[in-house]
Design a protein around this motif. Structure first.
Motif, PDB file in Angstrom:
ATOM      1  N   GLY A   1       0.810  -1.210   0.000  1.00  0.00           N
ATOM      2  CA  GLY A   1       0.000   0.000   0.000  1.00  0.00           C
ATOM      3  C   GLY A   1       0.841   1.256   0.000  1.00  0.00           C
ATOM      4  N   ALA A   2       1.944   1.259   0.778  1.00  0.00           N
ATOM      5  CA  ALA A   2       2.823   2.419   0.818  1.00  0.00           C
ATOM      6  C   ALA A   2       3.513   2.641  -0.523  1.00  0.00           C
ATOM      7  CB  ALA A   2       3.868   2.243   1.922  1.00  0.00           C
ATOM      8  N   VAL A   3       3.900   1.558  -1.176  1.00  0.00           N
ATOM      9  CA  VAL A   3       4.569   1.681  -2.475  1.00  0.00           C
ATOM     10  C   VAL A   3       3.615   2.201  -3.531  1.00  0.00           C
ATOM     11  CG1 VAL A   3       5.619   0.349  -4.337  1.00  0.00           C
ATOM     12  CG2 VAL A   3       6.329  -0.054  -1.981  1.00  0.00           C
TER      13      VAL A   3
ATOM     14  N   VAL B   1      -6.165  -1.334  -2.021  1.00  0.00           N
ATOM     15  CA  VAL B   1      -4.943  -1.816  -1.368  1.00  0.00           C
ATOM     16  C   VAL B   1      -4.301  -0.691  -0.561  1.00  0.00           C
ATOM     17  CG1 VAL B   1      -2.631  -2.734  -1.758  1.00  0.00           C
ATOM     18  CG2 VAL B   1      -4.543  -3.600  -3.093  1.00  0.00           C
ATOM     19  N   ILE B   2      -4.284   0.527  -1.109  1.00  0.00           N
ATOM     20  CA  ILE B   2      -3.715   1.659  -0.377  1.00  0.00           C
ATOM     21  C   ILE B   2      -4.498   1.918   0.903  1.00  0.00           C
ATOM     22  CG2 ILE B   2      -3.371   4.153  -0.445  1.00  0.00           C
ATOM     23  CD1 ILE B   2      -2.698   3.882  -3.405  1.00  0.00           C
ATOM     24  N   PHE B   3      -5.836   1.924   0.797  1.00  0.00           N
ATOM     25  CA  PHE B   3      -6.664   2.153   1.973  1.00  0.00           C
ATOM     26  C   PHE B   3      -6.414   1.078   3.037  1.00  0.00           C
ATOM     27  CE2 PHE B   3      -9.676   5.418   0.459  1.00  0.00           C
ATOM     28  CZ  PHE B   3      -9.900   6.068   1.662  1.00  0.00           C
ATOM     29  N   GLU B   4      -6.367  -0.169   2.611  1.00  0.00           N
ATOM     30  CA  GLU B   4      -6.174  -1.255   3.564  1.00  0.00           C
ATOM     31  C   GLU B   4      -4.797  -1.173   4.202  1.00  0.00           C
ATOM     32  OE1 GLU B   4      -7.361  -4.246   5.911  1.00  0.00           O
ATOM     33  OE2 GLU B   4      -8.579  -3.138   4.478  1.00  0.00           O
ATOM     34  N   GLY B   5      -3.784  -0.856   3.401  1.00  0.00           N
ATOM     35  CA  GLY B   5      -2.442  -0.711   3.951  1.00  0.00           C
ATOM     36  C   GLY B   5      -2.356   0.430   4.950  1.00  0.00           C
ATOM     37  N   LEU B   6      -2.982   1.570   4.620  1.00  0.00           N
ATOM     38  CA  LEU B   6      -2.978   2.706   5.542  1.00  0.00           C
ATOM     39  C   LEU B   6      -3.696   2.363   6.838  1.00  0.00           C
ATOM     40  CD1 LEU B   6      -3.723   5.712   3.127  1.00  0.00           C
ATOM     41  CD2 LEU B   6      -1.531   5.058   4.128  1.00  0.00           C
ATOM     42  N   THR B   7      -4.828   1.674   6.722  1.00  0.00           N
ATOM     43  CA  THR B   7      -5.583   1.302   7.916  1.00  0.00           C
ATOM     44  C   THR B   7      -4.762   0.411   8.830  1.00  0.00           C
ATOM     45  OG1 THR B   7      -7.679   1.463   6.701  1.00  0.00           O
ATOM     46  CG2 THR B   7      -7.680   0.179   8.742  1.00  0.00           C
ATOM     47  N   LYS B   8      -4.104  -0.580   8.249  1.00  0.00           N
ATOM     48  CA  LYS B   8      -3.293  -1.492   9.059  1.00  0.00           C
ATOM     49  C   LYS B   8      -2.113  -0.765   9.686  1.00  0.00           C
ATOM     50  CE  LYS B   8      -4.461  -5.641   6.396  1.00  0.00           C
ATOM     51  NZ  LYS B   8      -5.419  -6.132   7.416  1.00  0.00           N
TER      52      LYS B   8
ATOM     53  N   GLY C   1      -6.664   8.920  12.899  1.00  0.00           N
ATOM     54  CA  GLY C   1      -5.449   8.643  12.129  1.00  0.00           C
ATOM     55  C   GLY C   1      -5.744   8.251  10.695  1.00  0.00           C
ATOM     56  N   THR C   2      -6.712   7.358  10.501  1.00  0.00           N
ATOM     57  CA  THR C   2      -7.061   6.933   9.145  1.00  0.00           C
ATOM     58  C   THR C   2      -7.582   8.102   8.326  1.00  0.00           C
ATOM     59  OG1 THR C   2      -7.613   4.723   9.963  1.00  0.00           O
ATOM     60  CG2 THR C   2      -8.433   5.313   7.780  1.00  0.00           C
ATOM     61  N   ALA C   3      -8.405   8.958   8.947  1.00  0.00           N
ATOM     62  CA  ALA C   3      -8.953  10.111   8.228  1.00  0.00           C
ATOM     63  C   ALA C   3      -7.852  11.071   7.795  1.00  0.00           C
ATOM     64  CB  ALA C   3      -9.962  10.830   9.116  1.00  0.00           C
ATOM     65  N   LEU C   4      -6.942  11.392   8.704  1.00  0.00           N
ATOM     66  CA  LEU C   4      -5.893  12.356   8.385  1.00  0.00           C
ATOM     67  C   LEU C   4      -4.914  11.812   7.341  1.00  0.00           C
ATOM     68  CD1 LEU C   4      -5.105  13.889  11.894  1.00  0.00           C
ATOM     69  CD2 LEU C   4      -6.536  14.806  10.071  1.00  0.00           C
ATOM     70  N   VAL C   5      -4.549  10.544   7.487  1.00  0.00           N
ATOM     71  CA  VAL C   5      -3.618   9.954   6.516  1.00  0.00           C
ATOM     72  C   VAL C   5      -4.280   9.854   5.139  1.00  0.00           C
ATOM     73  CG1 VAL C   5      -2.320   7.886   5.925  1.00  0.00           C
ATOM     74  CG2 VAL C   5      -2.324   8.703   8.269  1.00  0.00           C
TER      75      VAL C   5
ATOM     76  N   TYR D   1     -13.838   9.707   3.704  1.00  0.00           N
ATOM     77  CA  TYR D   1     -13.884   8.271   3.395  1.00  0.00           C
ATOM     78  C   TYR D   1     -13.129   7.474   4.456  1.00  0.00           C
ATOM     79  CZ  TYR D   1     -15.555   9.545  -1.283  1.00  0.00           C
ATOM     80  OH  TYR D   1     -16.285  10.026  -2.334  1.00  0.00           O
ATOM     81  N   GLY D   2     -11.935   7.963   4.815  1.00  0.00           N
ATOM     82  CA  GLY D   2     -11.154   7.276   5.842  1.00  0.00           C
ATOM     83  C   GLY D   2     -11.872   7.238   7.175  1.00  0.00           C
ATOM     84  N   MET D   3     -12.491   8.360   7.557  1.00  0.00           N
ATOM     85  CA  MET D   3     -13.242   8.405   8.811  1.00  0.00           C
ATOM     86  C   MET D   3     -14.434   7.449   8.763  1.00  0.00           C
ATOM     87  SD  MET D   3     -13.710   9.788  11.860  1.00  0.00           S
ATOM     88  CE  MET D   3     -12.914  11.396  11.969  1.00  0.00           C
TER      89      MET D   3
END
Length: 324
Positions: free
Chosen positions: A142-144, A240-247, A266-270, A280-282
């Protein structure tokens, strides 16, 4: 080295400070997004909550399947007991501040009438280790993928090659060490399980890895459904990016009791920082907390039922010995 009293004092100070930080982060994210926007997002996601709950139910049979594979065929508990213990262990791990430190031992304790507790705990730790390893891979991917396409391809290729070479080197080294250690010291529970999976039942180890990947894929499907309901038109890359950020956020926020505020804020801000939509993150984080809380309630009910059954079976098994 830090003395035990010092660690206890540090823990007493760190827990409330971390909780305050999590709540402050949540408050900042709510102020940044806006209450109206968050309410609108949750109202959109509300109708699909039954679908989310139904989909994520299958996470527990998958987790139970990997745990059972870590055990030898002769000592595996039945599916009903395994799934009930898994849901109950996850419930306690989520609803208490100790997390996996209480969830995994509880899962083994609830099937003590079927599996020795030490063996069950070790198998649960092995399953969680593989889950965390595959989760780290999801975070890396996800980071990549946040990077431009060309750079992300190069990094993914380099990462895959590095992991492959490292796994091969570790495999050859561990085989040599296993032979040496087995000739000197009798294997304990952990060493016996590692030897059993790597040397005697490698197919079970591969199957466990596949199941862990399946659990992450299931959570990605959950994210895809929620993002689609919000009208985001997500691609596989976005999911995949969302899931990686969440984890990643949940891993960092592990020091916060119950990840209170960290998961949502954290998920919302990232997500907002990477241009994926803070609301969406929130929304995803709050819906996942609602989902986990709902299954936590089910787990508490199953905990009482499984504990009652285990206690009854243990008493019946001990009665013939007492009669002698």
């Amino acid at each position: 080295p830090i003395s035990r009293p010092a660690r206890q004092r540090l823990g007493r100070w760190l827990t409330p400070v971390a909780a305050i930080f999590g709540l402050a982060l949540l408050g900042y994210a709510v102020a940044d997004i806006g209450v109206d926007r968050i309410v609108e997002t949750l109202a959109t996601l509300g109708p699909i909550l039954p679908l989310v709950l139904g989909l994520t139910f299958f996470k527990y049979p998958l987790q139970a399947a990997a745990w059972r594979l870590a055990l030898k065929p002769g000592v595996r508990p039945g599916w009903r007991a395994s799934i009930a213990a898994t849901i109950s262990g996850d419930a306690l791990g989520y609803l208490t501040w100790a997390g996996p430190l209480t969830g995994e031992p509880l899962k083994a304790y609830l099937v003590r009438d079927l599996v020795p507790v030490a063996v069950g705990v070790t198998a649960g730790a092995a399953e969680r280790l593989l889950y965390n390893v595959t989760a780290a891979i999801v975070i890396f991917v996800g980071a990549v993928l946040v990077l431009p396409e060309r750079e992300s391809r190069w990094l993914l290729t380099a990462g895959a090659v590095g992991v492959g070479l490292g796994a091969g080197w570790w495999w050859r080294r561990s085989r040599y060490q296993n032979v040496v250690e087995a000739s000197v010291n009798p294997p304990g529970v952990i060493a016996a399980l590692a030897h059993d999976l790597f040397r005697e039942r490698p197919a079970a180890l591969v199957a466990m890895l596949a199941i862990e990947v399946g659990q992450h894929a299931l959570l990605m499907c959950e994210a895809y459904i929620m993002l689609s309901a919000l009208g985001a038109e997500p691609t596989l890359r976005t999911v995949v990016i969302f899931e990686g950020l969440t984890k990643a956020v949940n891993t960092i926020g592990g020091i916060v009791p119950g990840r209170l505020g960290i998961a949502e804020g954290g998920t919302a801000l990232v997500a907002g920082a990477f241009g994926l939509g803070a609301s969406y993150g929130m929304g995803l984080a709050i819906m996942r907390r609602v989902r986990a809380t709902a299954w936590g309630g089910v787990g508490l009910l199953l905990l009482w039922q499984r504990e009652h059954q285990a206690r009854k079976n243990t008493v019946h098994a001990a009665k013939p010995l007492a009669d002698r």
